[in-house]
Write a protein that holds these residues in place. Structure first.
Motif, PDB file in Angstrom:
ATOM      1  N   ASP A   1      76.352  61.342   4.693  1.00  0.00           N
ATOM      2  CA  ASP A   1      77.039  60.071   4.933  1.00  0.00           C
ATOM      3  C   ASP A   1      76.690  59.060   3.851  1.00  0.00           C
ATOM      4  O   ASP A   1      77.549  58.325   3.366  1.00  0.00           O
ATOM      5  N   ARG A   2      75.416  59.027   3.467  1.00  0.00           N
ATOM      6  CA  ARG A   2      74.995  58.091   2.415  1.00  0.00           C
ATOM      7  C   ARG A   2      75.700  58.405   1.100  1.00  0.00           C
ATOM      8  O   ARG A   2      76.184  57.507   0.412  1.00  0.00           O
ATOM      9  N   ARG A   3      75.765  59.687   0.740  1.00  0.00           N
ATOM     10  CA  ARG A   3      76.441  60.075  -0.514  1.00  0.00           C
ATOM     11  C   ARG A   3      77.922  59.749  -0.470  1.00  0.00           C
ATOM     12  O   ARG A   3      78.481  59.237  -1.444  1.00  0.00           O
ATOM     13  N   LEU A   4      78.570  60.020   0.664  1.00  0.00           N
ATOM     14  CA  LEU A   4      79.999  59.750   0.786  1.00  0.00           C
ATOM     15  C   LEU A   4      80.282  58.253   0.681  1.00  0.00           C
ATOM     16  O   LEU A   4      81.209  57.828  -0.024  1.00  0.00           O
ATOM     17  N   LEU A   5      79.487  57.448   1.386  1.00  0.00           N
ATOM     18  CA  LEU A   5      79.703  56.006   1.334  1.00  0.00           C
ATOM     19  C   LEU A   5      79.431  55.470  -0.067  1.00  0.00           C
ATOM     20  O   LEU A   5      80.179  54.625  -0.572  1.00  0.00           O
ATOM     21  N   GLU A   6      78.404  55.963  -0.720  1.00  0.00           N
ATOM     22  CA  GLU A   6      78.108  55.520  -2.086  1.00  0.00           C
ATOM     23  C   GLU A   6      79.257  55.864  -3.021  1.00  0.00           C
ATOM     24  O   GLU A   6      79.658  55.047  -3.858  1.00  0.00           O
ATOM     25  N   ASP A   7      79.826  57.068  -2.875  1.00  0.00           N
ATOM     26  CA  ASP A   7      80.982  57.450  -3.697  1.00  0.00           C
ATOM     27  C   ASP A   7      82.158  56.516  -3.446  1.00  0.00           C
ATOM     28  O   ASP A   7      82.834  56.083  -4.387  1.00  0.00           O
TER      29      ASP A   7
ATOM     30  N   GLU B   1      77.731  44.876  -2.367  1.00  0.00           N
ATOM     31  CA  GLU B   1      76.268  44.903  -2.256  1.00  0.00           C
ATOM     32  C   GLU B   1      75.827  44.789  -0.804  1.00  0.00           C
ATOM     33  O   GLU B   1      74.863  45.428  -0.383  1.00  0.00           O
ATOM     34  N   ARG B   2      76.545  43.990  -0.028  1.00  0.00           N
ATOM     35  CA  ARG B   2      76.231  43.871   1.400  1.00  0.00           C
ATOM     36  C   ARG B   2      76.403  45.225   2.082  1.00  0.00           C
ATOM     37  O   ARG B   2      75.552  45.652   2.869  1.00  0.00           O
ATOM     38  N   LEU B   3      77.476  45.935   1.764  1.00  0.00           N
ATOM     39  CA  LEU B   3      77.707  47.251   2.351  1.00  0.00           C
ATOM     40  C   LEU B   3      76.700  48.284   1.847  1.00  0.00           C
ATOM     41  O   LEU B   3      76.332  49.195   2.580  1.00  0.00           O
ATOM     42  N   ARG B   4      76.250  48.135   0.612  1.00  0.00           N
ATOM     43  CA  ARG B   4      75.253  49.083   0.085  1.00  0.00           C
ATOM     44  C   ARG B   4      73.939  49.005   0.850  1.00  0.00           C
ATOM     45  O   ARG B   4      73.205  49.982   0.935  1.00  0.00           O
ATOM     46  N   ARG B   5      73.637  47.848   1.427  1.00  0.00           N
ATOM     47  CA  ARG B   5      72.421  47.732   2.249  1.00  0.00           C
ATOM     48  C   ARG B   5      72.519  48.628   3.476  1.00  0.00           C
ATOM     49  O   ARG B   5      71.516  49.088   4.003  1.00  0.00           O
ATOM     50  N   LEU B   6      73.738  48.903   3.908  1.00  0.00           N
ATOM     51  CA  LEU B   6      73.964  49.795   5.042  1.00  0.00           C
ATOM     52  C   LEU B   6      73.498  51.218   4.720  1.00  0.00           C
ATOM     53  O   LEU B   6      73.060  51.953   5.610  1.00  0.00           O
ATOM     54  N   LEU B   7      73.568  51.609   3.462  1.00  0.00           N
ATOM     55  CA  LEU B   7      73.189  52.962   3.054  1.00  0.00           C
ATOM     56  C   LEU B   7      71.779  53.331   3.505  1.00  0.00           C
ATOM     57  O   LEU B   7      71.525  54.468   3.891  1.00  0.00           O
ATOM     58  N   ARG B   8      70.872  52.379   3.440  1.00  0.00           N
ATOM     59  CA  ARG B   8      69.473  52.650   3.820  1.00  0.00           C
ATOM     60  C   ARG B   8      69.340  53.058   5.279  1.00  0.00           C
ATOM     61  O   ARG B   8      68.390  53.726   5.656  1.00  0.00           O
ATOM     62  N   HIS B   9      70.277  52.622   6.105  1.00  0.00           N
ATOM     63  CA  HIS B   9      70.150  52.817   7.544  1.00  0.00           C
ATOM     64  C   HIS B   9      70.963  53.995   8.069  1.00  0.00           C
ATOM     65  O   HIS B   9      70.881  54.293   9.258  1.00  0.00           O
ATOM     66  N   LEU B  10      71.716  54.632   7.208  1.00  0.00           N
ATOM     67  CA  LEU B  10      72.456  55.818   7.643  1.00  0.00           C
ATOM     68  C   LEU B  10      71.490  57.001   7.706  1.00  0.00           C
ATOM     69  O   LEU B  10      70.721  57.240   6.780  1.00  0.00           O
ATOM     70  N   ARG B  11      71.531  57.747   8.770  1.00  0.00           N
ATOM     71  CA  ARG B  11      70.598  58.863   8.954  1.00  0.00           C
ATOM     72  C   ARG B  11      70.979  60.075   8.126  1.00  0.00           C
ATOM     73  O   ARG B  11      70.130  60.784   7.628  1.00  0.00           O
ATOM     74  N   SER B  12      72.249  60.317   7.999  1.00  0.00           N
ATOM     75  CA  SER B  12      72.710  61.512   7.302  1.00  0.00           C
ATOM     76  C   SER B  12      72.767  61.283   5.794  1.00  0.00           C
ATOM     77  O   SER B  12      73.372  60.324   5.320  1.00  0.00           O
ATOM     78  N   GLY B  13      72.135  62.177   5.052  1.00  0.00           N
ATOM     79  CA  GLY B  13      72.197  62.101   3.587  1.00  0.00           C
ATOM     80  C   GLY B  13      73.622  62.270   3.090  1.00  0.00           C
ATOM     81  O   GLY B  13      74.030  61.635   2.120  1.00  0.00           O
TER      82      GLY B  13
END
Length: 86
Positions: A31-37, A17-29
């Motif tokens: 990158d967000r999808r890859l990290l979420e996966d 959950e701590r790392l998921r907060r990082l998703l909001r701050h990634l500029r690239s969509g």
């Protein structure tokens, strides 16, 4: 009375959950999808940690991410290929 350590699953999920907060701050969509996966893959590995003690609550997350990345490379590089594509 002594303190009771939090179960490993609780510690791991708190780190995810701590790392998921990082998703909001990634500029690239992308990158967000890859990290979420990658973050979603930790549950596949977590059950194995019932039998092996973990030294760090991020360990199953890292292992799951490595396995997911290897699976992705194998799928895009052919059977056992694993070459990096640029």
């Amino acid at each position: 009375m002594g303190r009771t350590a939090a179960p490993g699953r609780v510690l791991v999920e708190a780190e995810v959950e701590r790392l998921r907060r990082l998703l909001r701050h990634l500029r690239s969509g992308e990158d967000r999808r890859l990290l979420e996966d990658l973050l979603s893959s930790y549950r596949r590995v977590l059950e194995a940690y019932r039998y092996v003690p973990m030294s760090d609550p991020m360990e199953p997350v890292y292992i799951a991410m490595i396995l997911e990345a290897a699976r992705s490379c194998r799928g895009s590089g052919g059977e056992g290929g694993g070459e990096a594509h640029t």
